[in-house]
Design a protein around this motif. Structure first.
Motif, PDB file in Angstrom:
ATOM      1  N   PHE A 156       0.942  -1.206   0.025  1.00  0.00           N
ATOM      2  CA  PHE A 156       0.048   0.000  -0.004  1.00  0.00           C
ATOM      3  C   PHE A 156       0.870   1.207   0.076  1.00  0.00           C
ATOM      4  N   PRO A 157       1.283   1.793  -1.167  1.00  0.00           N
ATOM      5  CA  PRO A 157       2.003   3.062  -1.165  1.00  0.00           C
ATOM      6  C   PRO A 157       0.845   4.343  -1.040  1.00  0.00           C
ATOM      7  N   ALA A 158       1.321   5.348  -0.299  1.00  0.00           N
ATOM      8  CA  ALA A 158       0.524   6.468  -0.632  1.00  0.00           C
ATOM      9  C   ALA A 158       0.222   6.964  -1.925  1.00  0.00           C
ATOM     10  N   CYS A 159      -0.723   8.070  -2.109  1.00  0.00           N
ATOM     11  CA  CYS A 159      -1.179   8.417  -3.246  1.00  0.00           C
ATOM     12  C   CYS A 159      -1.197  10.167  -3.586  1.00  0.00           C
ATOM     13  N   GLY A 160      -0.144  10.639  -2.638  1.00  0.00           N
ATOM     14  CA  GLY A 160       0.052  12.172  -2.818  1.00  0.00           C
ATOM     15  C   GLY A 160      -0.386  12.766  -1.777  1.00  0.00           C
ATOM     16  N   SER A 161      -1.163  12.289  -0.817  1.00  0.00           N
ATOM     17  CA  SER A 161      -1.849  13.233   0.282  1.00  0.00           C
ATOM     18  C   SER A 161      -1.413  12.270   1.403  1.00  0.00           C
ATOM     19  N   PRO A 162      -1.518  13.033   2.591  1.00  0.00           N
ATOM     20  CA  PRO A 162      -1.420  12.413   3.950  1.00  0.00           C
ATOM     21  C   PRO A 162      -2.591  11.500   4.396  1.00  0.00           C
ATOM     22  N   SER A 184      -4.228   9.025   2.014  1.00  0.00           N
ATOM     23  CA  SER A 184      -4.521   8.204   0.861  1.00  0.00           C
ATOM     24  C   SER A 184      -3.585   6.793   0.820  1.00  0.00           C
ATOM     25  N   ALA A 185      -4.064   6.001  -0.002  1.00  0.00           N
ATOM     26  CA  ALA A 185      -3.184   4.993  -0.236  1.00  0.00           C
ATOM     27  C   ALA A 185      -3.974   4.069  -1.554  1.00  0.00           C
ATOM     28  N   ILE A 186      -3.144   3.136  -2.029  1.00  0.00           N
ATOM     29  CA  ILE A 186      -3.714   2.360  -3.028  1.00  0.00           C
ATOM     30  C   ILE A 186      -2.871   0.952  -2.920  1.00  0.00           C
ATOM     31  N   GLU A 187      -4.061  -0.296  -3.140  1.00  0.00           N
ATOM     32  CA  GLU A 187      -3.298  -1.298  -2.705  1.00  0.00           C
ATOM     33  C   GLU A 187      -2.592  -1.820  -4.167  1.00  0.00           C
ATOM     34  N   LEU A 188      -1.535  -2.363  -4.339  1.00  0.00           N
ATOM     35  CA  LEU A 188      -0.785  -2.689  -5.592  1.00  0.00           C
ATOM     36  C   LEU A 188      -0.037  -3.959  -5.461  1.00  0.00           C
ATOM     37  N   SER A 189      -0.201  -4.864  -6.569  1.00  0.00           N
ATOM     38  CA  SER A 189       0.588  -6.196  -6.349  1.00  0.00           C
ATOM     39  C   SER A 189       1.963  -5.471  -7.007  1.00  0.00           C
ATOM     40  N   ILE A 190       3.034  -6.241  -6.714  1.00  0.00           N
ATOM     41  CA  ILE A 190       4.453  -5.884  -6.884  1.00  0.00           C
ATOM     42  C   ILE A 190       4.578  -5.581  -8.399  1.00  0.00           C
ATOM     43  N   ALA A 191       3.965  -6.587  -9.350  1.00  0.00           N
ATOM     44  CA  ALA A 191       4.029  -6.332 -10.532  1.00  0.00           C
ATOM     45  C   ALA A 191       3.360  -5.007 -11.084  1.00  0.00           C
TER      46      ALA A 191
END
Length: 157
Positions: free
Chosen positions: A124-130, A132-139
């Motif tokens: 889960f990396p952030a998305c430009g605000s303190p 927010s986040a997005i769930e992403l696979s490593i690929a």
């Protein structure tokens, strides 16, 4: 506006709706893990460094429980680790502290992914605000970050 930039960036891939925004802060690993209901190590934190020799800024995305190992960093980048100062982050990366992420950053900023992330199916990396986040696979993290290469510059994971 930074989260709007990231939303626009992800809209080109049709995944802007995957961004999660929280009514609470997710600016640090512990808060992000709490907001998401996941283990802290699955938070993909993005750290910003100055490369004096190359006169460049780099981002390193690491697992939430990983710490930069100064010796490994120096071996990899041929200089000591020097993080951006708080007042330099937003102007240089285009995202505020707590929301720094490897998406929609200036093309002059090189992005590296740390090996500490590879042990997870998703992160889960952030998305430009303190908050927010997005769930992403490593690929998917590889696909959407335009990263330079994988590095091994962390310890304690």
């Amino acid at each position: 506006m930074s989260i709007e930039t990231v939303k626009a960036y992800f809209s080109q891939y049709g995944i802007a709706d995957k961004i999660q925004e929280f009514p609470v802060s997710s600016a640090i690993v512990a808060l992000a893990a709490q907001a998401l209901g996941c283990a802290p190590e699955r938070i993909a934190k993005t750290l910003s460094f100055k490369q004096k020799k190359a006169d460049q800024v780099i981002l390193i995305v690491t697992a939430g429980d990983a710490k930069i190992d100064n010796a490994k960093y120096k071996t990899c980048f041929h200089e000591r680790a020097l993080m951006l100062k708080a007042d330099e982050v937003e102007a240089t990366i285009s995202h505020p502290i707590g929301g720094v992420c490897p998406f929609a950053v200036p093309s002059t900023v090189a992005i590296y992914l740390d090996e500490s992330l590879k042990r997870f199916q998703t992160v889960f990396p952030a998305c430009g605000s303190p908050n927010s986040a997005i769930e992403l696979s490593i690929a998917d993290l590889e696909r959407y970050t335009n990263f330079a290469t994988w590095v091994d510059v962390c310890k304690n994971w």
